[in-house]
Design an enzyme around this catalytic site. Structure first.
Site, mmCIF file in Angstrom:
data_model
loop_
_atom_site.group_PDB
_atom_site.id
_atom_site.type_symbol
_atom_site.label_atom_id
_atom_site.label_comp_id
_atom_site.label_asym_id
_atom_site.label_seq_id
_atom_site.Cartn_x
_atom_site.Cartn_y
_atom_site.Cartn_z
ATOM 1 N N GLU A 49 0.857 -1.190 0.000
ATOM 2 C CA GLU A 49 0.000 0.000 0.000
ATOM 3 C C GLU A 49 0.891 1.236 0.000
ATOM 4 O OE1 GLU A 49 -2.931 0.007 3.112
ATOM 5 O OE2 GLU A 49 -3.656 1.996 2.588
ATOM 6 N N GLU A 92 -12.674 -1.935 2.021
ATOM 7 C CA GLU A 92 -13.313 -1.763 3.346
ATOM 8 C C GLU A 92 -14.379 -0.664 3.337
ATOM 9 O OE1 GLU A 92 -10.239 -1.437 6.372
ATOM 10 O OE2 GLU A 92 -9.710 -3.543 6.113
ATOM 11 N N GLU A 116 -6.584 -9.255 3.239
ATOM 12 C CA GLU A 116 -5.743 -8.628 4.281
ATOM 13 C C GLU A 116 -5.777 -9.523 5.504
ATOM 14 O OE1 GLU A 116 -6.104 -4.467 5.276
ATOM 15 O OE2 GLU A 116 -6.670 -3.967 3.217
ATOM 16 N N GLN A 154 1.285 -6.570 5.453
ATOM 17 C CA GLN A 154 1.654 -6.268 4.088
ATOM 18 C C GLN A 154 3.005 -6.915 3.790
ATOM 19 O OE1 GLN A 154 0.936 -2.123 3.078
ATOM 20 N NE2 GLN A 154 -1.008 -2.086 4.149
HETATM 21 O O1 AHR Z 1 -3.191 -2.858 6.002
HETATM 22 C C1 AHR Z 1 -3.400 -1.693 6.735
HETATM 23 C C2 AHR Z 1 -4.840 -1.177 6.616
HETATM 24 O O2 AHR Z 1 -5.700 -2.087 7.253
HETATM 25 C C3 AHR Z 1 -5.399 -1.060 5.228
HETATM 26 O O3 AHR Z 1 -5.087 0.151 4.627
HETATM 27 C C4 AHR Z 1 -6.870 -1.166 5.458
HETATM 28 O O4 AHR Z 1 -7.544 -1.725 4.368
HETATM 29 C C5 AHR Z 1 -6.993 -1.999 6.711
HETATM 30 O O5 AHR Z 1 -7.852 -1.427 7.623
#
Ligand code: AHR
Length: 498
Positions: A26, A172, A291, A348
């Site tokens: 991200e 989300e 995620e 991530q």
């Molecule tokens: O991965 C960190 C954050 O967690 C992302 O930006 C979001 O989609 C989630 O709440």
């Protein structure tokens, strides 16, 4: 303690989609800038990508990487990240309250993914933008030539289309923190119309609709059902997100959080199939757990961050050994559900709640969680076999009937290998695991890899990068039609047979 794992070649959970080992980059913190991209770094390549980081990513063998967010995507103007870098605008990035320089955009990231032997899973902004912008981005990325956006891409030096196959319809959108958050009705409608428009332009793409941001969202369940009622015919996957943490320093309960993940997955499957039944549909919607990870160490530090910095240290969890055991249990849980979970993204990949960490201008190192992911991604390809496990269990105040062992076997018919992944959750006892190999006559042990540490809170750092690292001196004894593996107390084990 003794335990037994019975497996049979014909009792299959399912074929493992390689995208189960996906990850996520991200525009957040130092994931992109000083993470994958740092033109002034001694290892930088011709496009400014850090080769030392690329090498680590390749070790993880990540087939797909979600991009560019996350919360970031819900305020993103993708056009800011294309064309000559010197003309790209700096923006106040509202999701994380930082300055985004846009030095990296879709074209650069596509090239980075290629260099990492990976593919891009692209998210579109359904927060502050909508179907028209999604369509334009798809045209820029996937249309061969002869239209405004495809020719714009070509003018930027990308002659061939990117052919991005998997697209997320927002991120989300149920979360009040999300820029442009929506009710399930509002999101269901816009996701449906965006999906129709995108498919009209490129019928070969696969689409992921947003499920709940986590299992404990107050709208969980109803959100999925409503969104699916609107989008069922036009999408392929519904997303799941969940992060775990040892907030109360209760390790026994923490090690059981994969049971929660299992419940989440089974609940979403039930909702998908409910909508399938109501619609009298023959189509099955699968799951994209796009995620998942441990995330809690950095929460307090992040509350104190000064806003409007460029690439600050944000969401930089330093993972402990016990986090690695949890990640191992979560990976096994994904494998146990691989008949319906086709895509999963460890959130991530670099610096931000990540297995790979960098110093600005300096070294790169593997966090504790790097290892279970690397093992599963490299050895967990093929067919997941239904694990029939007999072992003792324990209970805590928070969670009941937790099996001491989390385990699954994966059969790789191409390589003629069988791999057993197992976590011993016991904090006190080693476990003798008898693995029934009647169906794998003449199996030979290749190696028994173990990740273990006396200190549950042990970490890796730039100064001590190999403090927690696997060895392959695990003890597995071959018997007739079985193997007996010693699973040391609180350990991650990878037992490989040929
Ligand atoms: O991965 C960190 C954050 O967690 C992302 O930006 C979001 O989609 C989630 O709440």
């Amino acid at each position: 303690m003794k335990a037994k794992l019975t497996i049979n070649k014909d009792f299959k959970v399912g074929q493992i989609d390689k995208r189960l080992y996906g990850s996520f980059i991200e525009h957040l913190g130092r994931a992109v800038y000083h993470g994958i991209y740092e033109p002034s770094h001694p290892t930088a390549d011709d496009m400014g990508f850090r080769k030392d980081v690329l090498d680590m990513v390749k070790q993880l063998n990540v087939p797909i990487v979600r991009y560019p967010g996350g919360n970031f995507v819900s305020g993103y103007r993708w056009e800011d990240g294309i064309g000559p870098k010197e003309k790209r605008p700096r923006r106040a990035e509202l999701a994380w309250r930082v300055i985004e320089t846009n030095e990296v955009g879709i074209g650069e990231f596509q090239e980075w993914a290629k260099r990492a032997n990976s593919q891009v899973m692209q998210a579109v902004n359904l927060g502050t933008r909508g179907p028209e912008d999604a369509r334009n981005l798809l045209e820029y990325c996937n249309f061969p030539k002869g239209t405004y956006y495809s020719d714009l891409r070509r003018s930027h030096g990308f002659e061939e289309p990117f052919n991005i196959k998997v697209w997320c319809l927002g991120n989300e959108m149920d979360g009040p923190w999300q820029l442009g958050a929506k009710t399930a009705e509002e999101y269901g409608r816009i996701a449906c119309e965006t999906a129709k428009i995108m498919r009209q332009l490129d019928p070969t793409i696969e689409l992921v609709a947003c499920g709940s941001s986590h299992l404990n969202m107050p709208t969980f369940g109803k959100w999925e059902a409503t969104v699916l009622e609107h989008t069922y015919d036009y999408i392929d996957y519904i997303s799941l997100h969940n992060y775990y943490g040892n907030h109360d320093n209760d390790t026994k309960s923490y090690l059981a959080c994969s049971l929660d993940m299992d419940k989440f997955i089974k609940s979403v499957i039930a909702i998908c199939d409910y909508v399938k039944a109501v619609k009298h549909s023959d189509k099955t919607i699968n799951l994209s757990f796009d995620e998942w990870n441990v995330w809690f160490h950095s929460n307090e530090a992040d509350k104190k961050l000064e806003p409007w910095q460029i690439a600050p240290h944000q969401l930089e969890d330093i993972y402990t050994f016990e986090d690695a055991l949890v990640v191992g249990c979560l990976l096994i849980t994904l494998l146990k559900n691989c008949d319906r979970v086709k895509i999963a993204c460890l959130a991530q990949l670099v610096n931000v709640i990540a297995p790979i960490m960098t110093e600005n201008g300096g070294s790169v190192w593997a966090q504790t969680i790097f290892y279970p992911f690397m093992h599963a991604s490299n050895y967990g390809r093929g067919v997941a076999l239904t694990p029939v496990v007999s072992c003792d269990s324990y209970s805590t105040e928070k969670v009941k009937d937790v099996p001491y062992i989390e385990t699954i076997a994966v059969m790789n018919e191409d390589k003629k290998e069988l791999t057993v992944f197992a976590v011993n959750r016991s904090l006190k006892e080693d476990i003798e695991l008898e693995i029934d190999l009647r169906d794998f006559k003449n199996a030979k042990l290749i190696e028994h890899i173990v990740l273990e540490n006396d200190d549950m809170k042990a970490t890796n750092t730039a100064e001590n990068p190999l403090n927690v690292a696997p060895h392959n001196n695990g003890i597995t004894k071959m018997g007739s039609d079985c193997a007996v593996a010693t699973l040391n107390k609180h350990s991650w084990n990878v037992i490989r047979f040929q």
